[in-house]
Design a protein around this motif. Structure first.
Motif, PDB file in Angstrom:
ATOM      1  N   LYS A   7      70.997  20.623   6.239  1.00 46.60           N
ATOM      2  CA  LYS A   7      71.718  21.038   5.021  1.00 46.60           C
ATOM      3  C   LYS A   7      71.965  22.537   5.088  1.00 46.60           C
ATOM      4  N   LEU A   8      72.835  23.011   4.216  1.00 49.94           N
ATOM      5  CA  LEU A   8      73.049  24.448   4.119  1.00 49.94           C
ATOM      6  C   LEU A   8      71.959  25.012   3.209  1.00 49.94           C
ATOM      7  N   LEU A   9      71.108  25.841   3.785  1.00 49.22           N
ATOM      8  CA  LEU A   9      69.954  26.341   3.062  1.00 49.22           C
ATOM      9  C   LEU A   9      70.339  27.447   2.088  1.00 49.22           C
ATOM     10  N   ASN A  10      69.733  27.434   0.899  1.00 50.89           N
ATOM     11  CA  ASN A  10      69.955  28.533  -0.025  1.00 50.89           C
ATOM     12  C   ASN A  10      68.911  29.623   0.211  1.00 50.89           C
ATOM     13  N   PHE A  11      68.991  30.695  -0.558  1.00 52.11           N
ATOM     14  CA  PHE A  11      68.116  31.852  -0.341  1.00 52.11           C
ATOM     15  C   PHE A  11      66.639  31.478  -0.477  1.00 52.11           C
ATOM     16  N   LEU A  12      66.303  30.705  -1.514  1.00 51.80           N
ATOM     17  CA  LEU A  12      64.905  30.351  -1.748  1.00 51.80           C
ATOM     18  C   LEU A  12      64.352  29.474  -0.632  1.00 51.80           C
TER      19      LEU A  12
ATOM     20  N   GLU B  51      61.258  30.254   1.831  1.00 54.16           N
ATOM     21  CA  GLU B  51      60.119  29.343   2.004  1.00 54.16           C
ATOM     22  C   GLU B  51      59.839  29.110   3.485  1.00 54.16           C
ATOM     23  N   ARG B  52      60.888  28.929   4.273  1.00 53.07           N
ATOM     24  CA  ARG B  52      60.719  28.712   5.707  1.00 53.07           C
ATOM     25  C   ARG B  52      60.036  29.933   6.350  1.00 53.07           C
ATOM     26  N   LYS B  53      60.475  31.121   5.983  1.00 50.16           N
ATOM     27  CA  LYS B  53      59.860  32.330   6.536  1.00 50.16           C
ATOM     28  C   LYS B  53      58.402  32.451   6.117  1.00 50.16           C
ATOM     29  N   THR B  54      58.133  32.145   4.855  1.00 49.06           N
ATOM     30  CA  THR B  54      56.761  32.245   4.349  1.00 49.06           C
ATOM     31  C   THR B  54      55.838  31.295   5.098  1.00 49.06           C
ATOM     32  N   VAL B  55      56.292  30.051   5.295  1.00 52.99           N
ATOM     33  CA  VAL B  55      55.484  29.071   6.012  1.00 52.99           C
ATOM     34  C   VAL B  55      55.261  29.513   7.456  1.00 52.99           C
TER      35      VAL B  55
ATOM     36  N   ASN C 252      37.910  16.809   1.714  1.00 54.06           N
ATOM     37  CA  ASN C 252      37.949  18.184   2.249  1.00 54.06           C
ATOM     38  C   ASN C 252      38.816  18.293   3.508  1.00 54.06           C
ATOM     39  N   VAL C 253      39.975  17.642   3.456  1.00 51.37           N
ATOM     40  CA  VAL C 253      40.909  17.710   4.585  1.00 51.37           C
ATOM     41  C   VAL C 253      41.748  18.977   4.459  1.00 51.37           C
ATOM     42  N   ASN C 254      41.754  19.797   5.492  1.00 56.82           N
ATOM     43  CA  ASN C 254      42.543  21.032   5.495  1.00 56.82           C
ATOM     44  C   ASN C 254      44.005  20.705   5.783  1.00 56.82           C
ATOM     45  N   ILE C 255      44.893  21.157   4.909  1.00 50.76           N
ATOM     46  CA  ILE C 255      46.326  20.884   5.052  1.00 50.76           C
ATOM     47  C   ILE C 255      47.047  22.149   5.481  1.00 50.76           C
ATOM     48  N   VAL C 256      47.943  22.035   6.473  1.00 53.33           N
ATOM     49  CA  VAL C 256      48.816  23.160   6.829  1.00 53.33           C
ATOM     50  C   VAL C 256      50.209  22.858   6.283  1.00 53.33           C
ATOM     51  N   PRO C 257      50.932  23.864   5.832  1.00 55.25           N
ATOM     52  CA  PRO C 257      52.205  23.627   5.132  1.00 55.25           C
ATOM     53  C   PRO C 257      53.351  23.279   6.064  1.00 55.25           C
ATOM     54  N   GLN C 258      54.333  22.590   5.507  1.00 56.03           N
ATOM     55  CA  GLN C 258      55.588  22.292   6.188  1.00 56.03           C
ATOM     56  C   GLN C 258      56.712  22.608   5.209  1.00 56.03           C
ATOM     57  N   ALA C 259      57.625  23.492   5.590  1.00 55.66           N
ATOM     58  CA  ALA C 259      58.730  23.868   4.714  1.00 55.66           C
ATOM     59  C   ALA C 259      59.693  22.697   4.534  1.00 55.66           C
TER      60      ALA C 259
ATOM     61  N   GLY D 134      64.936  33.019   8.337  1.00 53.68           N
ATOM     62  CA  GLY D 134      64.715  31.757   7.640  1.00 53.68           C
ATOM     63  C   GLY D 134      65.779  30.705   7.848  1.00 53.68           C
ATOM     64  N   ASP D 135      66.857  31.042   8.522  1.00 54.86           N
ATOM     65  CA  ASP D 135      67.938  30.072   8.740  1.00 54.86           C
ATOM     66  C   ASP D 135      67.584  29.173   9.929  1.00 54.86           C
ATOM     67  N   TYR D 136      68.364  28.085  10.122  1.00 58.22           N
ATOM     68  CA  TYR D 136      68.175  27.236  11.295  1.00 58.22           C
ATOM     69  C   TYR D 136      68.520  28.047  12.543  1.00 58.22           C
ATOM     70  N   PHE D 137      67.773  27.845  13.609  1.00 57.71           N
ATOM     71  CA  PHE D 137      67.890  28.714  14.774  1.00 57.71           C
ATOM     72  C   PHE D 137      68.163  27.982  16.074  1.00 57.71           C
ATOM     73  N   GLU D 138      68.070  26.653  16.109  1.00 56.06           N
ATOM     74  CA  GLU D 138      68.241  25.931  17.372  1.00 56.06           C
ATOM     75  C   GLU D 138      69.642  26.156  17.931  1.00 56.06           C
ATOM     76  N   GLY D 139      69.693  26.459  19.222  1.00 54.02           N
ATOM     77  CA  GLY D 139      70.971  26.742  19.873  1.00 54.02           C
ATOM     78  C   GLY D 139      71.336  28.206  19.888  1.00 54.02           C
ATOM     79  N   ASP D 140      70.639  29.020  19.079  1.00 53.77           N
ATOM     80  CA  ASP D 140      70.911  30.458  19.046  1.00 53.77           C
ATOM     81  C   ASP D 140      70.060  31.179  20.078  1.00 53.77           C
ATOM     82  N   LYS D 141      70.603  32.253  20.625  1.00 57.48           N
ATOM     83  CA  LYS D 141      69.858  33.068  21.590  1.00 57.48           C
ATOM     84  C   LYS D 141      69.084  34.125  20.823  1.00 57.48           C
ATOM     85  N   ILE D 142      67.774  33.910  20.703  1.00 59.66           N
ATOM     86  CA  ILE D 142      66.925  34.824  19.936  1.00 59.66           C
ATOM     87  C   ILE D 142      65.807  35.325  20.840  1.00 59.66           C
ATOM     88  N   ASN D 143      65.669  36.646  20.912  1.00 60.69           N
ATOM     89  CA  ASN D 143      64.615  37.247  21.709  1.00 60.69           C
ATOM     90  C   ASN D 143      63.443  37.577  20.782  1.00 60.69           C
ATOM     91  N   ILE D 144      62.396  36.746  20.850  1.00 56.30           N
ATOM     92  CA  ILE D 144      61.260  36.939  19.937  1.00 56.30           C
ATOM     93  C   ILE D 144      60.326  38.045  20.425  1.00 56.30           C
TER      94      ILE D 144
END
Length: 330
Positions: free
Chosen positions: A99-104, A108-112, A244-251, A318-328
């Motif tokens: 989907k086309l992601l909005n600002f929020l 959220e993706r960046k925060t996660v 007491n199961v530890n949960i990790v987030p998923q955006a 925070g945007d979708y990145f697959e297919g983009d050339k990103i130097n981390i």
């Protein structure tokens, strides 16, 4: 001449070209390389036209080279050279995204991603992730799978248009960096609701106790799943809290950061595509076979790639990145 055409097909030189080469060698030529010669200067490729082409392209990213050449009264070759060689641009197709992601949602993706990167490498290796997927009686081949080697004069292969079958099974898989921890098929007539998913989690915990004894004894494992209604129901949340199961987030809307979506399910289903299975039992049998065939090294690499995807998410704001050339590394 006919013998040459029969032997070499489209690769054979024309009659006129053969006579030209014959005359050149008769006159003393010994090289097959192109001889140096004066070229017509490329007067259209100048700073003024480069600036105009850049302005046109930035105003309309879908403009064609022919339209640019017509508007500026230059050749198609000059337009092509300016775009590709001078501006370094290339024409690419749009990429499908969930989907086309909005600002929020981007935030959220960046925060996660940032939260996940605060975990130690050991903790990341202790994450057990899982999800459900449908496996079909028949799923169409990919374009790569249906490709064939052909000679230049042979026709392209043809295949009828087909679609997925309506016969399918639902497979649930949980795995970690070492391999599959638990998998099961949805019983016929059952739906993935809170009650069913709760029973799956109970069987998952039992398999963790049996297969990952260190994680169980130290209570050092983490659960990762997406935000499907059955996964986030009050019934499930209460059960996980009680144990007491530890949960990790998923955006939300983030299959590109879910190992089941970017790794396991595509790898599992690819060998099954293009094949027909006679019954539900045969679908299950072949699914289990392909699941077992995935080596341990592939799961380890998946977790390494998962970490890189968190970096890429942050780098792409925070945007979708697959297919983009990103130097981390920057």
């Amino acid at each position: 001449m006919k013998m040459l055409q029969k032997a070499y097909g489209e690769s054979c030189l024309s009659r006129a070209r053969i006579f030209d080469w014959y005359k050149s060698f008769k006159d003393g030529r010994t090289s097959l390389e192109n001889l140096p010669h004066d070229r017509r200067p490329a007067t259209s490729i100048n700073e003024e036209n480069v600036g105009k082409v850049k302005k046109i392209v930035l105003e309309n990213r879908r403009v064609t080279e022919r339209e640019i050449a017509s508007e500026l009264n230059i050749s198609n070759g000059s337009a092509h050279s300016i775009i590709h060689d001078v501006l370094g641009m290339r024409r690419v197709s749009a990429r499908l995204v969930p989907k086309l992601l909005n600002f929020l949602q981007k935030e959220e993706r960046k925060t996660v991603a940032k939260e996940m990167l605060t975990m130690s490498d050991t903790d990341i290796q202790h994450i057990i992730t899982g999800d459900e997927t449908r496996v079909y009686e028949y799923d169409v081949e990919t374009a790569q799978q249906s490709s064939e080697w052909r000679l230049p004069n042979e026709p392209k292969p043809k295949k009828p248009r087909q679609s997925r079958s309506k016969i399918k099974v639902m497979l649930t898989v949980f795995f970690d960096s070492q391999g599959v921890v638990h998998s099961e098929f949805l019983p016929e007539g059952q739906s993935v609701n809170a009650e069913y998913y709760l029973s799956v989690l109970k069987r998952l915990r039992e398999n963790i106790r049996l297969k990952r004894k260190d994680l169980w004894d130290n209570k050092s494992w983490f659960l990762h799943h997406d935000n499907a209604p059955a996964h986030t129901s009050r019934l499930v949340r209460d059960y996980l809290t009680k144990n007491n199961v530890n949960i990790v987030p998923q955006a939300s809307y983030s299959p590109d950061m879910a190992p089941c979506d970017f790794f396991l399910f595509p790898k599992l289903k690819l060998p099954l595509r293009g094949k027909h299975f006679q019954s539900i039992e045969v679908i299950k049998e072949n699914s289990k076979k392909e699941l077992k065939a995935i080596p341990k090294a592939a799961y380890q690499k998946c977790y390494e790639d998962w970490k890189k995807r968190w970096h890429m998410c942050i780098a792409s704001n925070g945007d979708y990145f697959e297919g983009d050339k990103i130097n981390i590394e920057e």
